[in-house]
Design a protein around this motif. Structure first.
Motif, PDB file in Angstrom:
ATOM      1  N   LEU A   7       0.834  -1.210   0.000  1.00  0.00           N
ATOM      2  CA  LEU A   7       0.000   0.000   0.000  1.00  0.00           C
ATOM      3  C   LEU A   7       0.862   1.251   0.000  1.00  0.00           C
ATOM      4  CD1 LEU A   7      -2.892  -0.950   2.457  1.00  0.00           C
ATOM      5  CD2 LEU A   7      -3.090  -0.451   0.025  1.00  0.00           C
ATOM      6  N   ILE A  10       2.248   1.673  -3.572  1.00  0.00           N
ATOM      7  CA  ILE A  10       1.171   2.101  -4.483  1.00  0.00           C
ATOM      8  C   ILE A  10       0.792   3.551  -4.189  1.00  0.00           C
ATOM      9  CG2 ILE A  10      -1.264   1.749  -5.074  1.00  0.00           C
ATOM     10  CD1 ILE A  10      -0.691  -1.286  -4.613  1.00  0.00           C
ATOM     11  N   ILE A  13       3.313   5.902  -5.770  1.00  0.00           N
ATOM     12  CA  ILE A  13       3.137   6.001  -7.231  1.00  0.00           C
ATOM     13  C   ILE A  13       1.956   6.911  -7.560  1.00  0.00           C
ATOM     14  CG2 ILE A  13       2.569   4.717  -9.337  1.00  0.00           C
ATOM     15  CD1 ILE A  13       4.096   2.324  -8.077  1.00  0.00           C
ATOM     16  N   ILE A  14       0.858   6.701  -6.833  1.00  0.00           N
ATOM     17  CA  ILE A  14      -0.333   7.547  -7.081  1.00  0.00           C
ATOM     18  C   ILE A  14       0.008   8.999  -6.841  1.00  0.00           C
ATOM     19  CG2 ILE A  14      -2.664   8.137  -6.258  1.00  0.00           C
ATOM     20  CD1 ILE A  14      -3.049   5.199  -5.602  1.00  0.00           C
ATOM     21  N   LEU A  17       1.973  10.401  -9.762  1.00  0.00           N
ATOM     22  CA  LEU A  17       1.164  10.587 -10.968  1.00  0.00           C
ATOM     23  C   LEU A  17       0.221  11.766 -10.825  1.00  0.00           C
ATOM     24  CD1 LEU A  17       0.369   6.871 -11.843  1.00  0.00           C
ATOM     25  CD2 LEU A  17       1.793   8.452 -13.145  1.00  0.00           C
ATOM     26  N   ILE A  18      -0.364  11.891  -9.657  1.00  0.00           N
ATOM     27  CA  ILE A  18      -1.263  13.031  -9.437  1.00  0.00           C
ATOM     28  C   ILE A  18      -0.470  14.326  -9.529  1.00  0.00           C
ATOM     29  CG2 ILE A  18      -2.695  14.221  -7.699  1.00  0.00           C
ATOM     30  CD1 ILE A  18      -3.627  11.428  -6.787  1.00  0.00           C
ATOM     31  N   ALA A  20       2.215  14.794 -11.336  1.00  0.00           N
ATOM     32  CA  ALA A  20       2.509  15.029 -12.764  1.00  0.00           C
ATOM     33  C   ALA A  20       1.310  15.587 -13.480  1.00  0.00           C
ATOM     34  CB  ALA A  20       2.958  13.721 -13.408  1.00  0.00           C
ATOM     35  N   GLN A  21       0.137  15.069 -13.172  1.00  0.00           N
ATOM     36  CA  GLN A  21      -1.092  15.534 -13.824  1.00  0.00           C
ATOM     37  C   GLN A  21      -1.388  16.981 -13.502  1.00  0.00           C
ATOM     38  OE1 GLN A  21      -2.078  13.504 -16.299  1.00  0.00           O
ATOM     39  NE2 GLN A  21      -4.144  13.333 -15.588  1.00  0.00           N
ATOM     40  N   PRO A  32       4.199  23.589 -25.987  1.00  0.00           N
ATOM     41  CA  PRO A  32       4.777  23.032 -27.212  1.00  0.00           C
ATOM     42  C   PRO A  32       3.767  22.916 -28.342  1.00  0.00           C
ATOM     43  CG  PRO A  32       4.433  21.288 -25.610  1.00  0.00           C
ATOM     44  CD  PRO A  32       4.065  22.569 -24.928  1.00  0.00           C
ATOM     45  N   VAL A  33       2.485  22.936 -27.966  1.00  0.00           N
ATOM     46  CA  VAL A  33       1.467  22.756 -29.008  1.00  0.00           C
ATOM     47  C   VAL A  33       1.167  24.082 -29.714  1.00  0.00           C
ATOM     48  CG1 VAL A  33      -0.921  22.075 -29.435  1.00  0.00           C
ATOM     49  CG2 VAL A  33       0.451  20.825 -27.766  1.00  0.00           C
ATOM     50  N   PHE A  36       2.839  25.117 -33.160  1.00  0.00           N
ATOM     51  CA  PHE A  36       2.330  24.295 -34.254  1.00  0.00           C
ATOM     52  C   PHE A  36       0.931  24.771 -34.653  1.00  0.00           C
ATOM     53  CE2 PHE A  36       0.002  20.768 -36.032  1.00  0.00           C
ATOM     54  CZ  PHE A  36       0.900  20.203 -36.912  1.00  0.00           C
ATOM     55  N   LEU A  39       1.145  28.216 -36.408  1.00  0.00           N
ATOM     56  CA  LEU A  39       1.682  28.093 -37.768  1.00  0.00           C
ATOM     57  C   LEU A  39       0.668  27.423 -38.673  1.00  0.00           C
ATOM     58  CD1 LEU A  39       5.442  27.064 -37.717  1.00  0.00           C
ATOM     59  CD2 LEU A  39       4.397  28.922 -38.996  1.00  0.00           C
ATOM     60  N   SER A  40       0.025  26.407 -38.148  1.00  0.00           N
ATOM     61  CA  SER A  40      -0.957  25.662 -38.926  1.00  0.00           C
ATOM     62  C   SER A  40      -2.094  26.582 -39.354  1.00  0.00           C
ATOM     63  CB  SER A  40      -1.477  24.510 -38.072  1.00  0.00           C
ATOM     64  OG  SER A  40      -2.198  23.612 -38.867  1.00  0.00           O
ATOM     65  N   VAL A 158      11.372  18.045 -46.959  1.00  0.00           N
ATOM     66  CA  VAL A 158      11.121  16.835 -46.155  1.00  0.00           C
ATOM     67  C   VAL A 158      10.281  15.874 -46.998  1.00  0.00           C
ATOM     68  CG1 VAL A 158      10.447  15.918 -43.909  1.00  0.00           C
ATOM     69  CG2 VAL A 158      11.183  18.281 -44.100  1.00  0.00           C
TER      70      VAL A 158
END
Lengths: 233, 193
Positions: A7, A10, A13-14, A17-18, A20-21, A32-33, A36, A39-40, A158
């Motif tokens: 436990l 685990i 890890i949780i 991850l939380i 990181a989210q 980073p998006v 793009f 330009l698009s 390219v």
């Protein structure tokens, strides 16, 4: 004890991850998006603008043609000039040409497996085919309905091909007006296009030649930039 | 037994969900932001801007022609005569002069090198091209005899731009492997024979 340890692991890890989210943004977050997307979006606007400009050029040329026709009717002295002008327009590719010829189809290999540099069609292949057709006496050539003219360049960036600064994609359809038999034989000759036929045989590049009773080569819709070359008197 | 292990099962489910969401998000972001995709878009955008610039200039020429055609007949004839000259320059049916560059090759060029050189010159904005004794026009095809050395290629266009583009690192001369350039204030290119 074991279950407590499980436990604990685990839970760690949780927690990671939380974290990181819902990571707190750094002071200088670079999305980073965004470049793009931006330009698009710009590219789409520019493509729309090119279409509008080409339509405007076509319309203006048509109006000018009508005015010149009117001039021809009104002034005898201008007749010679207008006829000469129309002949020259044909020669430089500003009018559509419909006659017998050939249609050459090229496409990337459709064989199973990853595409390699040998299994795709390159701008250099298109340049070689165009050169072969001119040497065989073609009167007019187009690639995906882009007319070959004096300032045409065929390039690749390219994995995209640009003809007359217009993006075209596989499959490529090269049309040529001229003697169908002579044109077809020139393209089918492995002496003229030996690398392309090697890749057709070994890597599945698609290359077909068909004679045609009628081929339509559209008029050039781009621009001729003449700023430095002057008539030498 | 199940009820005692329920907390562990629930925690494992949550962990799995969060892990899957994280992996999926990273994959989507990396797909969108692959360096190559942004580079392709940037180059394509640059080409589109260049194309638009040329189209607008052409439109301006046609608008001026239209303006003149709708005024006096005499002015219209003058306009047609100028347009005839312009088309003759493009078709190669008239001798032309202007600033540009000369490229000298001590070794022969093969057919693909001549094709690629001409393509590069057109892309850069060459308005007239001459290979030794031959004016290059739209329907010019290249055969090996034309590339025999000594070979001189004359080009009319903006001399600094063409000179730099051709001789830059990675440019067409570097790809061919040899060739020397000189900028000229006046180059004369005969009409097509």
């Amino acid at each position: 004890m074991k279950s407590t340890l499980s436990l604990l692991i685990i839970g760690l890890i949780i927690g990671l991850l939380i974290t990181a989210q819902f990571k707190t943004p750094r002071q200088r977050i670079l999305n980073p998006v965004e470049p793009f997307s931006s330009l698009s979006s710009t590219r789409e606007d520019l493509i729309a603008k090119v279409t509008v400009l080409k339509d405007a050029l076509k319309s203006r040329r048509s109006e000018n043609d009508a005015l010149q026709t009117q001039l021809k009717q009104n002034k005898k002295s201008a007749e010679g000039l207008v006829e000469q002008f129309n002949e020259l327009k044909q020669k430089v590719g500003l009018t559509e040409l419909v006659s017998r010829g050939v249609v050459v189809s090229l496409a990337d290999s459709s064989l199973a497996g990853e595409l390699s540099i040998d299994s795709i069609v390159h701008a250099a292949d298109l340049r070689d085919i165009v050169n072969t057709l001119w040497n065989a006496g073609a009167q007019a050539i187009s690639i995906n309905d882009e007319r070959m003219v004096a300032n045409t360049s065929i390039d690749s960036i390219v994995n995209i091909v640009l003809v007359n600064n217009t993006r075209i994609t596989s499959p490529f359809v090269v049309k040529a007006v001229g003697d169908p038999k002579i044109l077809a034989e020139s393209v089918e000759s492995t002496n003229n296009l030996n690398d392309l036929y090697r890749r057709k045989k070994n890597f599945g590049v698609i290359l077909n030649v068909e004679k045609a009773k009628e081929v339509t080569i559209p008029a050039f819709t781009g621009s001729f930039d003449i700023n430095f070359a002057k008539v030498q008197l | 037994m199940i009820s005692s292990r329920f907390p562990v099962i629930a925690i494992a489910l949550v962990t799995g969900f969060l892990l899957a969401t994280q992996i999926s998000a990273y994959r989507r972001i990396s797909l969108i932001t692959q360096g190559d995709n942004v580079k392709i878009l940037a180059v394509e955008t640059s080409e589109l801007i260049k194309n638009i610039d040329n189209l607008e200039k052409e439109k301006q020429i046609l608008d001026e022609q239209h303006q003149k055609l709708t005024t006096s007949n005499a002015q219209s004839q003058e306009s047609i005569a100028r347009d005839i000259d312009r088309l003759k320059i493009i078709s190669g049916e008239i001798e032309v002069a202007g600033e540009g560059i000369e490229i000298k090759f001590e070794k022969s060029l093969d057919v693909s090198e001549m094709i690629d050189l001409t393509n590069a010159l057109r892309n850069i904005g060459a308005e007239a091209i001459y290979f030794n004794e031959r004016r290059i026009i739209a329907s010019s095809g290249f055969l090996s005899q034309l590339g025999q050395s000594p070979l001189k290629v004359s080009v009319i266009g903006k001399k600094e731009l063409i000179g730099q583009a051709v001789s830059r690192r990675g440019g067409i001369l570097e790809q061919i492997g040899h060739g020397s350039i000189s900028e000229q204030s006046t180059i004369i290119i005969p009409m097509v024979k």
